[in-house]
Design a protein around this motif. Structure first.
Motif, PDB file in Angstrom:
ATOM      1  N   GLY A  34      21.823  21.379  81.136  1.00 50.98           N
ATOM      2  CA  GLY A  34      22.470  21.733  82.485  1.00 50.98           C
ATOM      3  C   GLY A  34      23.692  21.542  82.821  1.00 50.98           C
ATOM      4  O   GLY A  34      24.297  21.689  83.865  1.00 50.98           O
ATOM      5  N   LYS A  35      24.339  20.932  82.055  1.00 46.68           N
ATOM      6  CA  LYS A  35      25.832  20.531  82.143  1.00 46.68           C
ATOM      7  C   LYS A  35      26.476  21.752  82.165  1.00 46.68           C
ATOM      8  O   LYS A  35      27.677  21.947  82.780  1.00 46.68           O
ATOM      9  CB  LYS A  35      26.255  19.493  81.112  1.00 46.68           C
ATOM     10  N   SER A  36      26.243  22.790  81.432  1.00 44.28           N
ATOM     11  CA  SER A  36      27.000  23.852  81.261  1.00 44.28           C
ATOM     12  C   SER A  36      26.444  25.160  82.081  1.00 44.28           C
ATOM     13  O   SER A  36      26.775  26.192  81.805  1.00 44.28           O
ATOM     14  CB  SER A  36      27.132  24.501  79.693  1.00 44.28           C
ATOM     15  N   MET A  37      25.479  24.821  82.890  1.00 42.14           N
ATOM     16  CA  MET A  37      24.461  25.658  83.571  1.00 42.14           C
ATOM     17  C   MET A  37      25.382  26.934  84.122  1.00 42.14           C
ATOM     18  O   MET A  37      25.145  28.057  84.276  1.00 42.14           O
ATOM     19  CB  MET A  37      23.615  25.119  84.410  1.00 42.14           C
ATOM     20  N   TYR A  38      26.458  26.356  84.968  1.00 36.89           N
ATOM     21  CA  TYR A  38      27.120  27.372  85.764  1.00 36.89           C
ATOM     22  C   TYR A  38      27.854  28.359  84.849  1.00 36.89           C
ATOM     23  O   TYR A  38      27.985  29.529  85.146  1.00 36.89           O
ATOM     24  CB  TYR A  38      28.102  26.912  86.865  1.00 36.89           C
ATOM     25  N   LYS A  39      28.490  27.782  83.952  1.00 36.22           N
ATOM     26  CA  LYS A  39      29.356  28.659  82.804  1.00 36.22           C
ATOM     27  C   LYS A  39      28.410  29.816  82.221  1.00 36.22           C
ATOM     28  O   LYS A  39      28.790  30.750  82.054  1.00 36.22           O
ATOM     29  CB  LYS A  39      30.086  27.778  82.032  1.00 36.22           C
ATOM     30  N   LEU A  40      27.157  29.232  81.848  1.00 36.28           N
ATOM     31  CA  LEU A  40      26.242  30.231  81.144  1.00 36.28           C
ATOM     32  C   LEU A  40      25.876  31.058  81.953  1.00 36.28           C
ATOM     33  O   LEU A  40      25.633  32.525  81.695  1.00 36.28           O
ATOM     34  CB  LEU A  40      25.067  29.414  80.619  1.00 36.28           C
ATOM     35  N   LEU A  41      25.323  31.041  83.295  1.00 38.16           N
ATOM     36  CA  LEU A  41      24.940  31.883  84.511  1.00 38.16           C
ATOM     37  C   LEU A  41      26.159  32.991  84.810  1.00 38.16           C
ATOM     38  O   LEU A  41      25.668  33.978  84.909  1.00 38.16           O
ATOM     39  CB  LEU A  41      24.746  31.376  85.499  1.00 38.16           C
ATOM     40  N   LYS A  42      27.317  32.514  84.510  1.00 34.11           N
ATOM     41  CA  LYS A  42      28.433  33.621  84.849  1.00 34.11           C
ATOM     42  C   LYS A  42      28.552  34.198  83.451  1.00 34.11           C
ATOM     43  O   LYS A  42      28.882  35.571  83.678  1.00 34.11           O
ATOM     44  CB  LYS A  42      29.776  32.836  85.159  1.00 34.11           C
ATOM     45  N   SER A  43      28.450  33.877  82.159  1.00 33.58           N
ATOM     46  CA  SER A  43      28.918  34.566  81.183  1.00 33.58           C
ATOM     47  C   SER A  43      27.628  35.566  80.563  1.00 33.58           C
ATOM     48  O   SER A  43      27.484  36.191  79.555  1.00 33.58           O
ATOM     49  CB  SER A  43      29.274  33.536  79.963  1.00 33.58           C
ATOM     50  N   ASN A  44      26.505  35.044  81.151  1.00 30.75           N
ATOM     51  CA  ASN A  44      25.048  35.815  80.579  1.00 30.75           C
ATOM     52  C   ASN A  44      24.416  36.590  81.902  1.00 30.75           C
ATOM     53  O   ASN A  44      24.494  36.057  83.057  1.00 30.75           O
ATOM     54  CB  ASN A  44      24.244  34.890  79.986  1.00 30.75           C
ATOM     55  N   ASP A  45      23.812  37.622  81.466  1.00 31.14           N
ATOM     56  CA  ASP A  45      23.058  38.166  82.653  1.00 31.14           C
ATOM     57  C   ASP A  45      21.435  37.528  82.636  1.00 31.14           C
ATOM     58  O   ASP A  45      20.645  37.984  82.060  1.00 31.14           O
ATOM     59  CB  ASP A  45      22.846  39.847  82.435  1.00 31.14           C
ATOM     60  N   ILE A  46      21.356  36.496  83.224  1.00 27.21           N
ATOM     61  CA  ILE A  46      20.172  35.589  83.274  1.00 27.21           C
ATOM     62  C   ILE A  46      19.341  36.210  84.351  1.00 27.21           C
ATOM     63  O   ILE A  46      19.624  36.242  85.549  1.00 27.21           O
ATOM     64  CB  ILE A  46      20.659  34.089  83.609  1.00 27.21           C
ATOM     65  N   GLY A  47      17.855  36.405  83.711  1.00 26.71           N
ATOM     66  CA  GLY A  47      16.962  36.789  84.753  1.00 26.71           C
ATOM     67  C   GLY A  47      16.090  35.780  85.411  1.00 26.71           C
ATOM     68  O   GLY A  47      15.297  36.151  86.394  1.00 26.71           O
TER      69      GLY A  47
END
Length: 124
Positions: A34-47
Motif C-alpha cells: 500500500g505504500k507504493s500504491m499511487y506510484k503503481l496506479l500511475k504506472s500501470n493500467d489497473i482495472g
C-alpha cells in the motif's frame, strides 16, 4: 495483454496465493503493501484493486477512502479482503464495491474479481 489487478496485502504468502489463483484466470496481479500504491496506479493500467483491511502500517479502509476521494482513482473497483468480523460494514462505509471474508474459497476471489473488473477493456 492481461488484465491488471493491484492487490494491497502485506502478507507475502496470501499475496502469492491470490496472484497464482488469478494467473489462471488471465489476470496479472501486482502486489504491494500500500505504500507504493499511487506510484503503481500511475504506472500501470489497473482495472481493479483487492485490499486487505489489516495492513501492518494502516487500515485498508482508510486507503480505500483516500482512493475514493481522489478524482483519478475514484472509479476503480475496490474489493476488501479480511478476516475482520465487521468487514461487510467496513467495506460499505469506506466505499468499497464488495468484500471477501477470510478464510475464503478460491472461487470467492475469482467470482468477485470477474463480477467487478470493468467489462469491455480495450486492452483485451
Amino acid at each position: 495483454m492481461k488484465k491488471k489487478i493491484l492487490y494491497i496485502e502485506d502478507d507475502p504468502d496470501m499475496a502469492d496465493i491470490v496472484a497464482e489463483i488469478m494467473q489462471y484466470e488471465e489476470y496479472e496481479v501486482i502486489t504491494d503493501s500500500g505504500k507504493s500504491m499511487y506510484k503503481l496506479l500511475k504506472s500501470n493500467d489497473i482495472g481493479l484493486i483487492l485490499m486487505d483491511e489489516g495492513l501492518s502500517w494502516c487500515w485498508g479502509s482508510n486507503l480505500c477512502r483516500e482512493l475514493r476521494s481522489n478524482e483519478e482513482t475514484a472509479n476503480i473497483p475496490i474489493i476488501m479482503i479480511s478476516a475482520v468480523r465487521e468487514i461487510d460494514d467496513i467495506a460499505q462505509h469506506c466505499g468499497a464495491n464488495a468484500y471477501i471474508r477470510k478464510p475464503f474459497e478460491i472461487y470467492d476471489v475469482i467470482d468477485a474479481v470477474n463480477d467487478y473488473y470493468p467489462k469491455g477493456d480495450p486492452a483485451m
